[in-house]
Scaffold this motif. Structure first.
Motif, PDB file in Angstrom:
ATOM      1  N   THR A   1       3.900   9.433   4.528  1.00  0.00           N
ATOM      2  CA  THR A   1       2.639   9.494   5.257  1.00  0.00           C
ATOM      3  C   THR A   1       1.801   8.242   5.053  1.00  0.00           C
ATOM      4  O   THR A   1       1.367   7.626   6.015  1.00  0.00           O
ATOM      5  CB  THR A   1       1.837  10.724   4.812  1.00  0.00           C
ATOM      6  OG1 THR A   1       2.611  11.889   5.042  1.00  0.00           O
ATOM      7  CG2 THR A   1       0.539  10.827   5.586  1.00  0.00           C
ATOM      8  N   CYS A   2       1.573   7.841   3.807  1.00  0.00           N
ATOM      9  CA  CYS A   2       0.641   6.752   3.546  1.00  0.00           C
ATOM     10  C   CYS A   2       1.317   5.544   2.912  1.00  0.00           C
ATOM     11  O   CYS A   2       0.698   4.500   2.791  1.00  0.00           O
ATOM     12  CB  CYS A   2      -0.503   7.243   2.660  1.00  0.00           C
ATOM     13  SG  CYS A   2      -0.002   7.574   0.974  1.00  0.00           S
TER      14      CYS A   2
ATOM     15  N   CYS B   1      -0.886  14.621   1.907  1.00  0.00           N
ATOM     16  CA  CYS B   1       0.058  13.836   2.702  1.00  0.00           C
ATOM     17  C   CYS B   1       1.203  14.706   3.206  1.00  0.00           C
ATOM     18  O   CYS B   1       1.698  14.518   4.299  1.00  0.00           O
ATOM     19  CB  CYS B   1       0.597  12.670   1.873  1.00  0.00           C
ATOM     20  SG  CYS B   1      -0.535  11.270   1.839  1.00  0.00           S
TER      21      CYS B   1
ATOM     22  N   CYS C   1       3.010  11.772  -1.910  1.00  0.00           N
ATOM     23  CA  CYS C   1       2.198  11.406  -3.064  1.00  0.00           C
ATOM     24  C   CYS C   1       1.211  12.518  -3.373  1.00  0.00           C
ATOM     25  O   CYS C   1       0.693  12.614  -4.465  1.00  0.00           O
ATOM     26  CB  CYS C   1       1.473  10.092  -2.797  1.00  0.00           C
ATOM     27  SG  CYS C   1       0.153  10.225  -1.581  1.00  0.00           S
TER      28      CYS C   1
ATOM     29  N   GLU D   1       2.285   5.189  -0.114  1.00  0.00           N
ATOM     30  CA  GLU D   1       2.023   5.101  -1.543  1.00  0.00           C
ATOM     31  C   GLU D   1       3.303   5.374  -2.315  1.00  0.00           C
ATOM     32  O   GLU D   1       4.154   6.147  -1.872  1.00  0.00           O
ATOM     33  CB  GLU D   1       0.970   6.149  -1.920  1.00  0.00           C
ATOM     34  CG  GLU D   1       0.337   5.902  -3.268  1.00  0.00           C
ATOM     35  CD  GLU D   1      -0.628   4.733  -3.238  1.00  0.00           C
ATOM     36  OE1 GLU D   1      -0.790   4.097  -4.275  1.00  0.00           O
ATOM     37  OE2 GLU D   1      -1.219   4.472  -2.167  1.00  0.00           O
TER      38      GLU D   1
ATOM     39  N   CYS E   1       5.718   7.327  -0.106  1.00  0.00           N
ATOM     40  CA  CYS E   1       5.215   8.488   0.617  1.00  0.00           C
ATOM     41  C   CYS E   1       5.370   8.233   2.117  1.00  0.00           C
ATOM     42  O   CYS E   1       4.913   7.221   2.619  1.00  0.00           O
ATOM     43  CB  CYS E   1       3.747   8.711   0.253  1.00  0.00           C
ATOM     44  SG  CYS E   1       2.939   9.941   1.284  1.00  0.00           S
TER      45      CYS E   1
END
Ligand SMILES: [Zn+2]
Length: 69
Positions: free
Chosen positions: A16-17, A35, A31, A19, A14
């Motif tokens: 953004t994070c 996000c 994810c 994941e 992901c």
């Protein structure tokens, strides 16, 4: 060992994070919907910040007028 390679081919991170996200995910490449919205917000803010000082005609006109006077 080979199984790990197979799974990484179908998994991305992901943006953004970080994941792991499967290609089949509804929100791929993110994810989650959360996000995805965070990433979109980052992009719109970045574009605004970069283009604003260059593209603002009022600012350019004000600078030129001051120099000529
Ligand atoms: Zn995420």
């Amino acid at each position: 060992m080979t199984e790990a390679k197979k799974s990484t081919a179908k998994m991305l991170r992901c943006p953004t994070c970080g994941e792991r996200v499967t290609v089949k995910s509804e929100d791929f490449p993110f994810c989650s919907d959360r996000c995805r919205k965070i990433d979109l917000g980052k992009w719109s803010m970045g574009v605004y910040r970069i283009s604003s000082p260059v593209m603002d005609p009022d600012l350019l006109e004000g600078l030129e007028g001051n120099e000529r006077e």
